[in-house]
Design an enzyme around this catalytic site. Sequence first.
Site, PDB file in Angstrom:
ATOM      1  N   TYR A 110       0.829  -1.204   0.000  1.00 17.43           N
ATOM      2  CA  TYR A 110       0.000   0.000   0.000  1.00 17.43           C
ATOM      3  C   TYR A 110       0.865   1.257   0.000  1.00 17.43           C
ATOM      4  CZ  TYR A 110      -3.170   3.667   1.334  1.00 17.43           C
ATOM      5  OH  TYR A 110      -3.881   4.833   1.330  1.00 17.43           O
ATOM      6  N   TRP A 112       1.413   5.637  -1.693  1.00 20.30           N
ATOM      7  CA  TRP A 112       1.183   6.646  -2.719  1.00 20.30           C
ATOM      8  C   TRP A 112       2.238   6.695  -3.817  1.00 20.30           C
ATOM      9  CZ3 TRP A 112      -1.792  11.614  -2.994  1.00 20.30           C
ATOM     10  CH2 TRP A 112      -3.054  11.491  -2.391  1.00 20.30           C
TER      11      TRP A 112
HETATM   12  N1  LIG Z   1      -0.227  18.561   2.311  1.00 24.72           N
HETATM   13  C1  LIG Z   1      -0.724  17.326   2.304  1.00 24.72           C
HETATM   14  N2  LIG Z   1      -1.989  17.117   1.908  1.00 24.72           N
HETATM   15  C2  LIG Z   1      -2.519  15.857   1.937  1.00 24.72           C
HETATM   16  C3  LIG Z   1      -1.751  14.751   2.336  1.00 24.72           C
HETATM   17  C4  LIG Z   1      -0.405  15.003   2.758  1.00 24.72           C
HETATM   18  O1  LIG Z   1       0.328  14.079   3.157  1.00 24.72           O
HETATM   19  N3  LIG Z   1       0.061  16.280   2.735  1.00 24.72           N
HETATM   20  N4  LIG Z   1      -2.307  13.474   2.343  1.00 24.72           N
HETATM   21  C5  LIG Z   1      -3.499  13.244   1.535  1.00 24.72           C
HETATM   22  C6  LIG Z   1      -4.215  12.044   1.946  1.00 24.72           C
HETATM   23  S1  LIG Z   1      -3.489  10.550   1.607  1.00 24.72           S
HETATM   24  C7  LIG Z   1      -5.449  12.048   2.519  1.00 24.72           C
HETATM   25  S2  LIG Z   1      -6.250  10.581   2.839  1.00 24.72           S
HETATM   26  C8  LIG Z   1      -6.126  13.298   2.850  1.00 24.72           C
HETATM   27  C9  LIG Z   1      -6.735  13.223   4.256  1.00 24.72           C
HETATM   28  O2  LIG Z   1      -7.627  14.236   4.483  1.00 24.72           O
HETATM   29  P1  LIG Z   1      -8.290  14.374   5.935  1.00 24.72           P
HETATM   30  O3  LIG Z   1      -8.607  13.053   6.475  1.00 24.72           O
HETATM   31  O4  LIG Z   1      -9.382  15.366   5.835  1.00 24.72           O
HETATM   32  O5  LIG Z   1      -7.068  15.047   6.688  1.00 24.72           O
HETATM   33  P2  LIG Z   1      -6.563  15.169   8.171  1.00 24.72           P
HETATM   34  O6  LIG Z   1      -5.523  16.219   8.058  1.00 24.72           O
HETATM   35  O7  LIG Z   1      -6.183  13.844   8.714  1.00 24.72           O
HETATM   36  O8  LIG Z   1      -7.797  15.682   9.014  1.00 24.72           O
HETATM   37  C10 LIG Z   1      -8.514  16.864   8.723  1.00 24.72           C
HETATM   38  C11 LIG Z   1      -8.958  17.538   9.991  1.00 24.72           C
HETATM   39  O9  LIG Z   1      -9.898  16.747  10.685  1.00 24.72           O
HETATM   40  C12 LIG Z   1      -9.916  17.162  12.040  1.00 24.72           C
HETATM   41  N5  LIG Z   1     -10.324  16.050  12.877  1.00 24.72           N
HETATM   42  C13 LIG Z   1      -9.592  14.990  13.260  1.00 24.72           C
HETATM   43  N6  LIG Z   1     -10.319  14.162  14.045  1.00 24.72           N
HETATM   44  C14 LIG Z   1     -11.551  14.724  14.158  1.00 24.72           C
HETATM   45  C15 LIG Z   1     -12.760  14.344  14.814  1.00 24.72           C
HETATM   46  O10 LIG Z   1     -12.870  13.312  15.477  1.00 24.72           O
HETATM   47  N7  LIG Z   1     -13.824  15.168  14.658  1.00 24.72           N
HETATM   48  C16 LIG Z   1     -13.780  16.300  13.930  1.00 24.72           C
HETATM   49  N8  LIG Z   1     -14.880  17.015  13.803  1.00 24.72           N
HETATM   50  N9  LIG Z   1     -12.647  16.689  13.312  1.00 24.72           N
HETATM   51  C17 LIG Z   1     -11.556  15.915  13.413  1.00 24.72           C
HETATM   52  C18 LIG Z   1      -8.500  17.599  12.365  1.00 24.72           C
HETATM   53  O11 LIG Z   1      -8.531  18.775  13.131  1.00 24.72           O
HETATM   54  C19 LIG Z   1      -7.843  17.737  11.009  1.00 24.72           C
HETATM   55  O12 LIG Z   1      -7.208  18.973  10.787  1.00 24.72           O
HETATM   56  O13 LIG Z   1      -5.205  14.369   2.811  1.00 24.72           O
HETATM   57  C20 LIG Z   1      -4.472  14.418   1.582  1.00 24.72           C
HETATM   58  N10 LIG Z   1      -3.799  15.690   1.529  1.00 24.72           N
HETATM   59  N1  LIG Z   2      -1.236   8.577  12.426  1.00 23.15           N
HETATM   60  C1  LIG Z   2      -1.694   8.614  11.180  1.00 23.15           C
HETATM   61  N2  LIG Z   2      -1.194   7.775  10.264  1.00 23.15           N
HETATM   62  C2  LIG Z   2      -1.636   7.823   8.982  1.00 23.15           C
HETATM   63  C3  LIG Z   2      -2.624   8.760   8.590  1.00 23.15           C
HETATM   64  C4  LIG Z   2      -3.155   9.629   9.585  1.00 23.15           C
HETATM   65  O1  LIG Z   2      -4.044  10.460   9.321  1.00 23.15           O
HETATM   66  N3  LIG Z   2      -2.651   9.536  10.862  1.00 23.15           N
HETATM   67  N4  LIG Z   2      -3.052   8.789   7.287  1.00 23.15           N
HETATM   68  C5  LIG Z   2      -2.945   7.565   6.523  1.00 23.15           C
HETATM   69  C6  LIG Z   2      -3.186   7.794   5.109  1.00 23.15           C
HETATM   70  S1  LIG Z   2      -4.668   8.535   4.737  1.00 23.15           S
HETATM   71  C7  LIG Z   2      -2.335   7.408   4.133  1.00 23.15           C
HETATM   72  S2  LIG Z   2      -2.831   7.514   2.501  1.00 23.15           S
HETATM   73  C8  LIG Z   2      -1.029   6.806   4.424  1.00 23.15           C
HETATM   74  C9  LIG Z   2       0.083   7.232   3.463  1.00 23.15           C
HETATM   75  O2  LIG Z   2       1.156   6.369   3.552  1.00 23.15           O
HETATM   76  P1  LIG Z   2       2.104   6.047   2.296  1.00 23.15           P
HETATM   77  O3  LIG Z   2       1.381   6.305   1.018  1.00 23.15           O
HETATM   78  O4  LIG Z   2       2.687   4.702   2.487  1.00 23.15           O
HETATM   79  O5  LIG Z   2       3.240   7.160   2.499  1.00 23.15           O
HETATM   80  P2  LIG Z   2       4.287   7.787   1.506  1.00 23.15           P
HETATM   81  O6  LIG Z   2       5.249   8.548   2.350  1.00 23.15           O
HETATM   82  O7  LIG Z   2       3.596   8.545   0.428  1.00 23.15           O
HETATM   83  O8  LIG Z   2       5.049   6.508   0.913  1.00 23.15           O
HETATM   84  C10 LIG Z   2       5.429   6.420  -0.416  1.00 23.15           C
HETATM   85  C11 LIG Z   2       6.788   5.728  -0.514  1.00 23.15           C
HETATM   86  O9  LIG Z   2       7.041   5.439  -1.889  1.00 23.15           O
HETATM   87  C12 LIG Z   2       8.360   5.885  -2.235  1.00 23.15           C
HETATM   88  N5  LIG Z   2       8.362   6.178  -3.679  1.00 23.15           N
HETATM   89  C13 LIG Z   2       8.100   7.340  -4.310  1.00 23.15           C
HETATM   90  N6  LIG Z   2       8.173   7.179  -5.642  1.00 23.15           N
HETATM   91  C14 LIG Z   2       8.503   5.889  -5.874  1.00 23.15           C
HETATM   92  C15 LIG Z   2       8.713   5.113  -7.065  1.00 23.15           C
HETATM   93  O10 LIG Z   2       8.588   5.574  -8.187  1.00 23.15           O
HETATM   94  N7  LIG Z   2       9.019   3.789  -6.891  1.00 23.15           N
HETATM   95  C16 LIG Z   2       9.147   3.216  -5.662  1.00 23.15           C
HETATM   96  N8  LIG Z   2       9.459   1.937  -5.597  1.00 23.15           N
HETATM   97  N9  LIG Z   2       8.947   3.938  -4.529  1.00 23.15           N
HETATM   98  C17 LIG Z   2       8.631   5.242  -4.630  1.00 23.15           C
HETATM   99  C18 LIG Z   2       8.599   7.065  -1.338  1.00 23.15           C
HETATM  100  O11 LIG Z   2       9.968   7.350  -1.204  1.00 23.15           O
HETATM  101  C19 LIG Z   2       7.929   6.608  -0.024  1.00 23.15           C
HETATM  102  O12 LIG Z   2       8.799   5.873   0.776  1.00 23.15           O
HETATM  103  O13 LIG Z   2      -0.658   7.136   5.775  1.00 23.15           O
HETATM  104  C20 LIG Z   2      -1.656   6.776   6.728  1.00 23.15           C
HETATM  105  N10 LIG Z   2      -1.128   6.952   8.061  1.00 23.15           N
HETATM  106 MO   LIG Z   3      -4.760   8.849   2.424  1.00 21.81          MO
END
Ligand SMILES: Nc1nc2c(c(=O)[nH]1)N[C@H]1C(S)=C(S)[C@@H](COP(=O)(O)OP(=O)(O)OC[C@H]3O[C@@H](n4cnc5c(=O)[nH]c(N)nc54)[C@H](O)[C@@H]3O)O[C@H]1N2
Ligand SMILES: Nc1nc2c(c(=O)[nH]1)N[C@H]1C(S)=C(S)[C@@H](COP(=O)(O)OP(=O)(O)OC[C@H]3O[C@@H](n4cnc5c(=O)[nH]c(N)nc54)[C@H](O)[C@@H]3O)O[C@H]1N2
Ligand SMILES: [Mo]
Length: 756
Positions: A110, A112
């Site tokens: 899993y 990104w």
């Molecule tokens: N810059 C940047 N942007 C990203 C990403 C990143 O790594 N960097 N990751 C992307 C990914 S993979 C995803 S899935 C999305 C996730 O998008 P979201 O799930 O919306 O993102 P979060 O930042 O986890 O949470 C958003 C807000 O929810 C609020 N929150 C947390 N828990 C609760 C709760 O129980 N109740 C309420 N009402 N609010 C709560 C927090 O204050 C938080 O700021 O973001 C994407 N966007």
């Molecule tokens: N506590 C907490 N944990 C969370 C979350 C949270 O809200 N709170 N959010 C969750 C969510 S929504 C998400 S989506 C996950 C995200 O978790 P991931 O998607 O696993 O995080 P990334 O750091 O994007 O990992 C991507 C990896 O791929 C590598 N990579 C980049 N390009 C390439 C390529 O071309 N080839 C190969 N082989 N590798 C490459 C990067 O160097 C990096 O190590 O985290 C989750 N974890």
């Molecule tokens: Mo995510």
Amino acid sequence: MKSYRTATQWGVYDVCVENGELTSVSGIKEDPDPSKFSSSLLDGVHHPTRIKRPAVRKGWLEDKVSRARHLRGVDDFVEVPWDELIELAADELTRVKAQHGNRCIFGGSYGWASAGRFHHAQSQLHRFINFFGGCTRAMNSYSTAAAQVILPHVVAPWEEVELEQPSWQELRDETELFVAFGGIPLRNTQVAYGGITEHNSSEKVESLLQNGVEFINVSPNVADLPQVNTNQHILLRPNTDVAFMLGVAYILEVEELLDRRFLSTHCKGYKTFARYLLGKDDGIPKSPEWASAITDTVADEIVSLARKMASKRTFVSGAWSLQRAHHGEQPFWMIVVLSSMLGGIGLKGQGFGFGYGAEGFIGSDYLRFPWATLPKGRNPEGFAIPVARIADMLLNPGDHVEYDGDAIEYPDIKLIYWAGGNPFHHHQDLNRLVSAWRRPDTVIVNEPWWSPIAKWADIVFPATTSLERQDICASSHDNYAHFMERALKPHHESKSDHEIFTLLASKLGFGERFTENKSELEWLESIWQRSSSTAKSLGFELPSFDDFCLAGSYRLPDRDRKGVWLSDFRTDPMKNPLKTPSGLIEIYSDKIAGFSYRECPGHPVWLPPIEWLGAELANTYPLHLLSCQPATRLHSQYDQAQYSQDRKVQGCEVLFINPKTAISRGIGDGDMVKVFNARGACLAGARYQEGLRRDVVVLPTGSWFNPAFGEEHSLELNGNPNALTIDIGTSELAQGPSAQTCLVEIEKADEKEKRI
Ligand SMILES: Nc1nc2c(c(=O)[nH]1)N[C@H]1C(S)=C(S)[C@@H](COP(=O)(O)OP(=O)(O)OC[C@H]3O[C@@H](n4cnc5c(=O)[nH]c(N)nc54)[C@H](O)[C@@H]3O)O[C@H]1N2
Ligand SMILES: Nc1nc2c(c(=O)[nH]1)N[C@H]1C(S)=C(S)[C@@H](COP(=O)(O)OP(=O)(O)OC[C@H]3O[C@@H](n4cnc5c(=O)[nH]c(N)nc54)[C@H](O)[C@@H]3O)O[C@H]1N2
Ligand SMILES: [Mo]
């Protein structure tokens, strides 16, 4: 100096290259608001942390019996020539397949990875491993696992919700009141899975404000919607949204402010739910006073919000993070129920939606074009576990896990292959993952950097970044496709994931099946050709592949959106039923009730999470830790780059804390703190933030996991919140991650800890 077009999951950029080095990164003219961290490529790509050559872990190489598994993560690596390491990996894959079968290989992988349709690391891995006989895979995402399982039972498949829910334009023109659970955190709209061209979410939110749309932010943090006034924030305790919504629903019911007609013609089971709401069976009316005690908000505010919601054209949204918590199915189900009671579903600017502020594409109204992907074949094993149950699986082979009405048996994993994700970023309770991760015989990883996932592997193949190869960026929720040029030579001996799997496939005897004898460019052309045929069937033409490459970018035709999401269903639910078992909105689901799950009964309910501010454990750990997405990077990607590092405190991630909470613990702005609970501890740099609840702290995800001495249960030094989070499923239904359910305490770090 030469300029090249490239695409990332945080935008499309033109990069300049001089003497083989990137000298500038600039947003393209179509992008009004490029991501703030786009400069990360400049020093991040050729960073000293890049992997130069294939490498193998010493203990794995030397101890052929135990593979020195206890040293995984702390051991040294030795560099080995490509042909030798390919042979070692191929032999090990063959051994595991022969001795244990393909199901004992975990290829979930899993994550990104990077933008680009051909060099998509997981797709390359899955194509390779499917030809090899398959593997155990992972299903659903860390992002929205609970939503992906609950919503199809209740209203619609997740993809439909995500892509068809109301657009910003519709909300701007039609909505009067926008109630945002979890706000609209614009930092997250910098990114979109697969790529994004026009960053315009802030512009869109601004246009709603300009048009007089009234917002209410129901969240623990005003920073989730800083554009609105103090009286438009309701700062509730984390994980209590369902109790809050029940309080609102109670007023709608007892003050007769609900659309009973809609509930009877378009929904199933309101009567049963109303019994629960009124406390007919459990003797607990879910009144605003009841809700106020749980959520720590003012009962009168719940009452007046309920009345306001009933009197205006109201739209209810939920941040994805709400469902990344224990019982995370409930808030999303409850949002659908609340909107059904208001009766506006299928009407312009009303109803519900999710993730406005989660990714940059949410709320866009582009043509949803199904671009062709790399053909991955079929997984002969056809077997997958819920994505966030990885540590459970590794620790408990033979056990069964409940999931959406099934009992899935955990296989005994002997080999893990990971390409394009970082479990030491994404998984919860990393100390537990450390123990689990040391069980399989072998871990093979393709990775560009010595990031945590590479350090926790045995066999490491150095992967190129997208700047070192050609590709097509074309996401089904964006309005453009881009030709990604090769701007740089592969770093030292690194190879693309495709080349790595080609070498392995050839060694294993199915090289030609894997490559179809196509070059990189021929693969891109075939992806373009297949997309062209789809376009034709939809009534438009893509340019020829050569013209596309020459132009660099292609803009899709605008979408001719007919009607409002669910309006057909609204007009005639019998003729246009939903894809739920009854064809109606399921306020009560016989199917879910039939599973007899303790943590997910037949209609939405308030269930106290295992950890929350109302739990007894809050006497020991009185702060709720939220681990939101980082503003300074995409997950753990480019954490090594200057942009991310410059925004840390002494190299540690920033922990946001209410000044009063900090002062009461003698913590100054910029002080190093230790964040801890029974599962683990990490260092972080405190930053005061007004407008955050006093009993909540926020530590963004993504710092590279760095446990002191690499040992379990030791202090994590970079500020990774997953040293503290809990590793349990949302419920037996979806088994999603529960990252946002976490209590901690903090104290000022002592000098000794800072020096480690
Ligand atoms: N810059 C940047 N942007 C990203 C990403 C990143 O790594 N960097 N990751 C992307 C990914 S993979 C995803 S899935 C999305 C996730 O998008 P979201 O799930 O919306 O993102 P979060 O930042 O986890 O949470 C958003 C807000 O929810 C609020 N929150 C947390 N828990 C609760 C709760 O129980 N109740 C309420 N009402 N609010 C709560 C927090 O204050 C938080 O700021 O973001 C994407 N966007
Ligand atoms: N506590 C907490 N944990 C969370 C979350 C949270 O809200 N709170 N959010 C969750 C969510 S929504 C998400 S989506 C996950 C995200 O978790 P991931 O998607 O696993 O995080 P990334 O750091 O994007 O990992 C991507 C990896 O791929 C590598 N990579 C980049 N390009 C390439 C390529 O071309 N080839 C190969 N082989 N590798 C490459 C990067 O160097 C990096 O190590 O985290 C989750 N974890
Ligand atoms: Mo995510």
